[in-house]
Design a protein around this motif. Structure first.
Motif, PDB file in Angstrom:
ATOM      1  N   ARG A 256      -3.661   3.670   6.824  1.00  0.00           N
ATOM      2  CA  ARG A 256      -3.550   2.216   7.007  1.00  0.00           C
ATOM      3  C   ARG A 256      -4.054   1.793   8.384  1.00  0.00           C
ATOM      4  NH1 ARG A 256       1.619   2.702   4.630  1.00  0.00           N
ATOM      5  NH2 ARG A 256       2.640   2.162   6.604  1.00  0.00           N
TER       6      ARG A 256
ATOM      7  N   TYR B 281       0.850  -1.198   0.000  1.00  0.00           N
ATOM      8  CA  TYR B 281       0.000   0.000   0.000  1.00  0.00           C
ATOM      9  C   TYR B 281       0.887   1.249   0.000  1.00  0.00           C
ATOM     10  CZ  TYR B 281      -3.925  -3.017   1.262  1.00  0.00           C
ATOM     11  OH  TYR B 281      -4.903  -3.980   1.262  1.00  0.00           O
TER      12      TYR B 281
ATOM     13  N   LYS C  64      -4.965  -1.813   7.816  1.00  0.00           N
ATOM     14  CA  LYS C  64      -4.159  -2.417   6.766  1.00  0.00           C
ATOM     15  C   LYS C  64      -2.691  -2.322   7.148  1.00  0.00           C
ATOM     16  CE  LYS C  64      -7.730  -2.817   3.869  1.00  0.00           C
ATOM     17  NZ  LYS C  64      -8.236  -4.110   3.349  1.00  0.00           N
TER      18      LYS C  64
END
Length: 715
Positions: free
Chosen positions: A702, A695, A707
């Motif tokens: 995040r 990412y 994430k």
């Protein structure tokens, strides 16, 4: 060739989307080949620009702006033009001002009376019969300057002079207005006078009231007063311009501070707004309940809305319990809907706030982006200047057209004529009082017949080039902000000059795509202009169906223009990111947004609220400060404020200027938010946090989405 996403290993140098970085074998970022897109549209734009230049050159060679600047006499000659016999005759004099309906006719069309250029306007009442009968050489010489230039024989009898139209029958005191001699109208104790008289001799033996002259120039005083107001406004600007500049600088500083503070206060402002909305609705429910309880048991309050029927005085409904009950139910439903939306959309609201904060960081790393709107503004000014100049030259590239004007019935009235042969034509035999006077500028050549086509082409090219300039600005900003998002280590992996790099890529590779998008928008806009023209022409017609159909078309094309602007904006962002052609970028952007429609709606509304709040804060604070300063209400600097005729002139200037400055700053901010949002959606769909597809979003985003990037250090 339009590039497709790839995973090839980059050499040292350019990384994702033009960002310089060294290749890391543990990380493979999305690298895209970039080539020229929509080449046909690029060629079409170049050809159109060449054609536009040719039209401009033809217009400049054929046109004559003097027709706009200088008044024109009955022979089509300019008054006051240097290098002509009328060089020292700057004013236009009308033989019989009473034949003119209003100053609008004087300024735009021709009056059916002889007009000549004179050195100065008459300053006295005098008829030709009086000047001749007094046998005064000085009066005849004075009168002669208001006769046609060929008139030399002062011994000619008055009836012959007036019959041949050599001189006006009378002179009235006049003042120059817009280089035209108009009666010097004034009022004393409510009595309208010209000079110091209320009556005058019309030169034909009749006494007439000055109101007849007023009919010929009834709006002259209004125009004169408007000119005086304009002079006072100009004086105000001359004494307050530096204070206005200070106010605009303050607006610029406040705009910059607001954008910086959004990084820290965006979340607080959004949640405060949401809480205030809930509290306001809650108070509304409480107020409705109290009114309902207050009316309970009162006579007449139990009448239903159905029984009461429609009433023109809406205050009657406020005395019914059912009205307040309905209000309370509606507010309760709204309150429940908002609370439910907050419960289900709280995460998306948090994402929107995080993206807004991220946009503030991006602008902080690319501060030159805040100055880029000045470049766009300059290019737009060039487009406007070229369009306006070409339009003026095209509209003044006609030839002088002369028509027959007469006072009595004449079969040749309003027919075209030739002033050189008019005296020996049959017209003068059948209509002795007819005159061949300059009417307007026109022409019968092929060039003149196609002038309207040139004007439409001029307007179309203006829309196309203006939209292209805006597109260039959007692609440039989007490319710069995309280079921030796709830098894995922010800001270390960003290019040294992201804005200039993006500008170069946009012109080198995507001129055709920007031309394509702006062409589609220009076509819609020129159609809207034509519809407005048809609407203007149909206002006098009594065709309801045509008006209804035209209104529907205007509404549809207005909606279409808004949709195309939205689609173009997001297509330009995808072009800046991926380097694909316009159609591919528009399709990908549209479906990407449709797959995330709820996120789009939430982010759009949150961003709109914050930018509206910022504009309101900047314009309001600077406007209030300007009001207190220019009205001398701040005692500390009371003597510093300049004396003004109208204090609202600098205040309104500061307010409008502050809004434009705030809009310029926030347009960059809005573009940054939109770019980061599309990058964020692409990041979520294309990457999974693995070593091969990490990412690119910031660590805050995040964490918010829970994430992580495997085997990578958080940015």
């Amino acid at each position: 060739m339009d590039g497709e996403p790839g995973t090839k290993e980059p050499d040292d140098g350019e990384g994702p989307y033009g960002t310089p970085q060294k290749y890391d074998p543990t990380f493979k970022g999305p690298i895209y080949d970039r080539g020229c897109t929509d080449i046909i549209c690029c060629i079409l734009l170049m050809v159109a620009i060449v054609g536009y230049v040719i039209v401009g050159v033809v217009a400049w060679t054929q046109g004559d702006p003097r027709k706009v600047i200088y008044p024109t006499d009955s022979r089509g000659q300019f008054c006051g033009q240097a290098g002509t016999p009328n060089e020292k005759k700057p004013f236009l004099f009308y033989f019989n001002i009473m034949k003119c309906a209003s100053p609008l006719v004087l300024l735009e069309f021709q009056c059916p009376t002889t007009q000549i250029c004179v050195e100065k306007c008459p300053d006295r009442y005098l008829t030709y019969l009086q000047a001749y009968s007094r046998n005064s050489a000085s009066e005849l010489e004075y009168y002669k300057q208001f006769c046609v230039p060929e008139f030399k024989d002062l011994r000619k009898s008055p009836p012959e002079v007036l019959k041949d139209g050599d001189c006006p029958a009378m002179l009235t005191p006049s003042k120059p207005l817009a280089r035209r001699c108009l009666p010097a109208i004034n009022a004393k104790k409510g009595i309208i006078m010209v000079g110091n008289d209320t009556t005058f001799d019309d030169g034909r033996g009749q006494k007439r009231n000055v109101t007849d002259l007023v009919e010929g120039a009834k709006k002259a005083n209004v125009v004169l007063e408007a000119r005086q107001v304009a002079m006072k406004i100009f004086e105000d600007y001359t004494v307050s311009w530096y204070w206005i500049i200070i106010g605009l600088v303050i607006a610029m500083v406040v705009s910059l501070i607001f954008i910086v503070l959004l990084r820290f206060l965006a979340g607080i402002m959004v949640w405060v707004m949401i809480v205030l909305v809930i509290l306001v609705l809650g108070y509304g429910i409480f107020h409705c309940y109290m009114e309902y309880a207050h009316l309970k048991g009162q006579a007449g309050s139990d009448v239903s809305l159905k029984d009461l029927g429609f009433q023109t005085d809406f205050r009657v409904y406020l005395h019914l319990k059912q009205t307040w009950l309905a209000f309370m139910i509606i507010l309760c439903i709204l309150e429940v809907i908002i609370i439910l939306l907050l419960i289900f959309l709280r995460k998306r609201i948090l994402i929107a706030i995080a993206l807004i904060k991220e946009a503030s960081r991006a602008i902080g790393h690319i501060m030159t982006s805040l100055l880029f709107p000045l470049c766009t503004f300059f290019l737009l000014c060039l487009c406007i200047a070229y369009w306006a100049t070409t339009a003026v030259f095209l509209s003044t590239s006609n030839e002088a057209v002369y028509k027959v004007f007469n006072e009595s019935q004449c079969p040749y009235a309003r027919n075209t004529c030739n002033p050189e042969t008019f005296a020996t034509s049959n017209v003068t035999k059948q209509c002795p009082d007819a005159r061949c006077l300059f009417a307007f500028y026109g022409g019968e050549t092929a060039y003149h017949k196609y002038l309207i086509i040139f004007q439409i082409f001029n307007a179309f090219m203006f829309f196309w080039l203006a939209n292209f300039v805006i597109a260039l600005g959007q692609v440039t900003l989007a490319g710069a902000f995309a280079s921030y998002y796709w830098a894995f280590k922010k800001p270390d992996d960003m290019p040294a000059f992201p804005l200039f790099s993006s500008f170069g890529r946009a012109l080198r590779y995507h001129t055709g795509s920007m031309a394509f998008g702006s062409l589609i928008l220009a076509v819609v806009q020129i159609i809207r202009v034509m519809l407005e023209y048809l609407d203007h022409r149909l206002k006098a017609a009594d065709n309801r169906f045509a008006k209804f159909l035209l209104t529907c078309l205007k509404c549809c094309f207005w909606c279409l223009e808004k949709f195309i602007k939205f689609l173009n904006r997001n297509a330009y962002i995808m072009i800046a990111i991926y380097g694909t052609n316009f159609c591919t970028s528009a399709r990908n952007a549209f479906f990407l947004l449709m797959r995330n429609i709820i996120r789009v709606a939430v982010l759009d509304k949150v961003t709109d609220f914050l930018l509206f709040l910022g504009k309101l804060l900047i314009v309001g604070s600077v406007g209030i400060l300007a009001f207190f300063f220019f009205t001398q209400k701040i005692k500390v600097i009371q003597d510093t404020a300049p004396p003004l005729n109208y204090y609202w002139v600098p205040i309104l200037t500061v307010i409008v200027g502050s809004y434009l400055i705030a809009h310029g700053f926030f347009s960059v901010y809005a573009m940054c938010v939109d770019t980061l949002f599309l990058c964020f959606l692409e990041d979520l769909e294309r990457n999974d946090g693995s070593t091969e597809k990490p990412y690119f979003m910031s660590s805050n985003l995040r964490k918010l989405l829970k994430k992580t990037n495997k085997q990578q250090t958080d940015a």
